[in-house]
Design a protein around this motif. Structure first.
Motif, short mmCIF file in Angstrom:
data_model
loop_
_atom_site.label_atom_id
_atom_site.label_comp_id
_atom_site.label_asym_id
_atom_site.label_seq_id
_atom_site.Cartn_x
_atom_site.Cartn_y
_atom_site.Cartn_z
N GLY A 19 0.81 -1.21 0.00
CA GLY A 19 0.00 0.00 0.00
C GLY A 19 0.84 1.26 0.00
N GLN A 20 1.86 1.29 0.87
CA GLN A 20 2.74 2.46 0.92
C GLN A 20 3.56 2.60 -0.35
OE1 GLN A 20 2.35 0.25 3.35
NE2 GLN A 20 2.09 1.30 5.31
N ILE A 21 3.99 1.47 -0.92
CA ILE A 21 4.76 1.51 -2.17
C ILE A 21 3.89 2.06 -3.30
CG2 ILE A 21 5.93 0.11 -3.91
CD1 ILE A 21 6.80 -1.73 -1.57
N ASN A 22 2.61 1.62 -3.35
CA ASN A 22 1.68 2.15 -4.35
C ASN A 22 1.51 3.65 -4.20
OD1 ASN A 22 1.26 -0.40 -5.33
ND2 ASN A 22 -0.73 -0.69 -4.37
N THR A 23 1.35 4.11 -2.95
CA THR A 23 1.17 5.55 -2.70
C THR A 23 2.41 6.33 -3.11
OG1 THR A 23 -0.29 5.06 -0.83
CG2 THR A 23 0.63 7.27 -0.94
N LEU A 24 3.58 5.81 -2.77
CA LEU A 24 4.82 6.48 -3.14
C LEU A 24 4.97 6.57 -4.65
CD1 LEU A 24 7.39 7.76 -2.00
CD2 LEU A 24 8.47 5.51 -2.09
N SER A 25 4.60 5.49 -5.33
CA SER A 25 4.67 5.49 -6.80
C SER A 25 3.75 6.57 -7.39
CB SER A 25 4.28 4.11 -7.33
OG SER A 25 4.31 4.07 -8.73
N LEU A 26 2.55 6.69 -6.80
CA LEU A 26 1.61 7.73 -7.24
C LEU A 26 2.17 9.12 -6.98
CD1 LEU A 26 -1.21 8.78 -8.15
CD2 LEU A 26 -1.97 8.43 -5.79
N LEU A 27 2.74 9.33 -5.80
CA LEU A 27 3.29 10.64 -5.43
C LEU A 27 4.38 11.07 -6.39
CD1 LEU A 27 3.48 10.10 -1.57
CD2 LEU A 27 2.11 11.84 -2.71
N VAL A 28 5.23 10.13 -6.77
CA VAL A 28 6.33 10.44 -7.68
C VAL A 28 5.81 10.77 -9.08
CG1 VAL A 28 8.35 9.48 -8.83
CG2 VAL A 28 8.01 9.08 -6.38
N SER A 29 4.76 10.05 -9.51
CA SER A 29 4.24 10.21 -10.88
C SER A 29 3.28 11.39 -11.04
CB SER A 29 3.52 8.92 -11.30
OG SER A 29 4.35 7.81 -11.17
N LEU A 30 2.75 11.90 -9.95
CA LEU A 30 1.74 12.95 -10.00
C LEU A 30 2.23 14.18 -10.75
CD1 LEU A 30 -1.08 12.76 -8.64
CD2 LEU A 30 -0.20 14.23 -6.83
N ALA A 50 11.56 7.65 2.31
CA ALA A 50 11.59 7.50 0.85
C ALA A 50 10.87 8.66 0.17
CB ALA A 50 10.95 6.17 0.45
N ALA A 51 9.76 9.10 0.77
CA ALA A 51 9.00 10.21 0.19
C ALA A 51 9.84 11.49 0.19
CB ALA A 51 7.70 10.43 0.97
N ARG A 52 10.52 11.75 1.30
CA ARG A 52 11.37 12.95 1.36
C ARG A 52 12.48 12.89 0.32
NH1 ARG A 52 10.61 13.30 7.30
NH2 ARG A 52 9.54 15.28 7.71
N LYS A 53 13.07 11.71 0.15
CA LYS A 53 14.12 11.56 -0.86
C LYS A 53 13.59 11.85 -2.26
CE LYS A 53 17.13 8.28 1.54
NZ LYS A 53 17.70 6.90 1.54
N ALA A 54 12.29 11.58 -2.45
CA ALA A 54 11.65 11.84 -3.75
C ALA A 54 11.18 13.29 -3.89
CB ALA A 54 10.48 10.89 -3.96
N GLY A 55 11.45 14.11 -2.85
CA GLY A 55 11.09 15.52 -2.92
C GLY A 55 9.69 15.84 -2.44
N ILE A 56 9.05 14.90 -1.73
CA ILE A 56 7.69 15.12 -1.23
C ILE A 56 7.76 15.69 0.19
CG2 ILE A 56 5.43 14.08 -0.81
CD1 ILE A 56 6.38 13.93 -3.73
N LYS A 57 6.99 16.72 0.47
CA LYS A 57 6.96 17.33 1.79
C LYS A 57 6.23 16.40 2.77
CE LYS A 57 5.35 21.43 4.33
NZ LYS A 57 6.57 21.48 5.15
N VAL A 58 6.78 16.28 4.00
CA VAL A 58 6.19 15.44 5.04
C VAL A 58 6.02 16.25 6.32
CG1 VAL A 58 6.44 13.37 6.45
CG2 VAL A 58 7.25 13.36 4.08
N ASP A 59 4.83 16.22 6.90
CA ASP A 59 4.57 16.84 8.21
C ASP A 59 4.15 15.76 9.19
OD1 ASP A 59 5.16 19.50 7.54
OD2 ASP A 59 3.17 19.82 6.70
N VAL A 60 4.37 16.03 10.49
CA VAL A 60 4.08 15.04 11.52
C VAL A 60 3.14 15.62 12.58
CG1 VAL A 60 5.05 13.55 13.31
CG2 VAL A 60 6.33 13.94 11.19
N ILE A 61 2.05 14.92 12.87
CA ILE A 61 1.20 15.19 14.03
C ILE A 61 1.15 13.89 14.83
CG2 ILE A 61 -1.09 15.75 14.89
CD1 ILE A 61 -1.59 17.44 12.48
N PRO A 62 1.79 13.81 16.00
CA PRO A 62 1.85 12.56 16.76
C PRO A 62 0.46 12.04 17.15
CG PRO A 62 3.42 14.16 17.61
CD PRO A 62 2.53 14.90 16.66
N LEU A 63 0.34 10.72 17.18
CA LEU A 63 -0.87 10.05 17.63
C LEU A 63 -0.51 9.08 18.75
CD1 LEU A 63 -2.91 9.11 14.42
CD2 LEU A 63 -3.79 10.35 16.39
N PRO A 64 -1.35 8.90 19.75
CA PRO A 64 -1.06 7.95 20.83
C PRO A 64 -1.16 6.50 20.34
CG PRO A 64 -3.26 8.84 21.08
CD PRO A 64 -2.62 9.61 19.97
#
Length: 390
Positions: A19-30, A50-64
């Motif tokens: 699932g994550q690999i599919n999403t990453l592939s989509l993000l790169v191709s978009l 991997a997403a950051r290496k591909a130039g995609i912005k990542v933000d974090v909101i912690p969850l318990p």
């Protein structure tokens, strides 16, 4: 031209899988001239790296952990846990609402069930467009029925990766227009003749004349590693040639699978390779790929193997029969049938059969599962959802 900001939500606690690999592939191709993708996660992991290496912005909101540790089959319905779920969920929903406003998000794209529930509710409240990919194969449990109700009533479009997965959501006519099957896409530029040729040479160098069997996926019971090992034990007594099994992936079952290999006396024939970034390179050294899953909405591994002209043996579960054209691009067996799996692997020791099936699989994946075709379809759905809400 204003870019549309697409927010991809992933709770972050899962081991990286298809699932994550599919999403990453989509993000790169978009198309970055039209869309601006951003990932929101609760934890940093291999997917976000991997997403950051591909130039995609990542933000974090912690969850318990009370939220990130629950799955479809581990929800506790007693009053105490329901109170905890509600309390932590409300806190996160408020934080998510604030984030969407501050970042001016145009569309939500949740990547797992927890985030599908949260983002579906917040999209409904904020009147934001939301597209829900479904990469799971749902069973008729109480939790799954609750999820189906939430998804059908909060999502603008539901994108199952197979007809089998879509069948769980179909039924009432008023919802059917939301359900658009969107198969997994493969970036064919990664699966070139050069990669295939290089893999064949490396196979000869590393394994000589051994029959190289491969399995790629998370090391969890649902992926069927145990059935494969038992079938290999049967195969060992029937083959005149030696074999090696490459196990690609990591997960909680690693130690128990190593112990099983020892128990079955195949530990010298099995190589645990761990998580690998360059899947095409690793898979190109295999003669066949086995997907003995207990459930699988879709199988990216089947398509990757086909792109490398490698035949696949899969189980008749979920969307796998939609990926494999039986007796043409690979073989299908019943889930849990050890003898049938051993027979199928023995049949594919014939190189001429492997070449014929591999060539047919290559043509099929090029025709129906190209990443460019699938990405364009998803982009059109994004634009339609945004336009309809506006």
């Amino acid at each position: 031209m204003k870019k549309h900001k697409i927010l991809y939500l992933d709770h972050g606690s899962k081991t990286i899988g298809g699932g994550q690999i599919n999403t990453l592939s989509l993000l790169v191709s978009l198309n970055k001239d039209i869309f601006e993708p951003v990932i929101l996660t609760s934890l940093e992991n291999k997917f976000t790296i991997a997403a950051r290496k591909a130039g995609i912005k990542v933000d974090v909101i912690p969850l318990p952990k009370e939220l990130t540790s629950i799955g479809r089959y581990s929800v506790k319905y007693d009053p105490y846990h329901l109170f905890l779920y509600t309390l932590h969920s409300l806190k996160f929903l408020l934080a998510l609402r604030k984030y969407i406003i501050e970042k001016k998000v145009d569309l939500l794209h949740p990547c797992d069930n927890l985030m599908r529930v949260f983002s579906g509710l917040i999209a409904k409240v904020m009147n934001k467009p939301i597209v829900c990919p479904i990469m799971d194969d749902f069973e008729l449990s109480i939790t799954s029925r609750i999820l189906r109700y939430i998804f059908l009533n909060t999502m603008d479009y539901i994108l199952p990766v197979s007809e089998k997965s879509a069948s769980f959501f179909r039924g009432k006519d008023k919802y059917n227009h939301k359900i658009l099957v969107t198969h997994t896409g493969i970036d064919l530029e990664q699966y070139t003749d050069e990669v295939i040729s290089s893999g064949e040479k490396e196979r000869q160098t590393l394994y000589g004349d051994k029959y190289v069997v491969g399995i790629v996926g998370r090391l969890i019971p649902l992926k069927g590693h145990r059935e494969l090992f038992k079938a290999l034990n049967t195969l060992k007594h029937e083959l005149s040639t030696c074999f090696v099994c490459l196990v690609v992936g990591d997960g909680p079952d690693l130690m128990s699978l190593k112990a099983l290999a020892v128990k079955l006396s195949i530990e010298k024939d099995v190589v645990f390779m761990g998580f690998q970034h360059d899947i095409p390179k690793i898979m190109s050294t295999m003669n066949i790929v086995v997907v003995p899953s207990h459930e699988e909405a879709s199988s990216r591994v089947v398509l990757e193997a086909a792109a490398l002209k490698i035949p696949t043996i899969g189980t008749r579960v979920g969307g796998i029969p939609e990926m494999i054209s039986e007796n043409k691009t690979g073989l299908l067996v019943e889930q849990g049938d050890i003898s049938a799996l051993a027979r199928a692997m023995k049949e594919l020791t014939d190189e001429s059969i492997r070449q014929e099936m591999g060539g047919a699989g290559y043509e099929r994946v090029n025709t129906y599962f190209s990443n460019s075709v699938i990405t364009k379809k998803i982009e059109d759905i994004y634009l339609k959802a945004i336009h309809n809400k506006n």
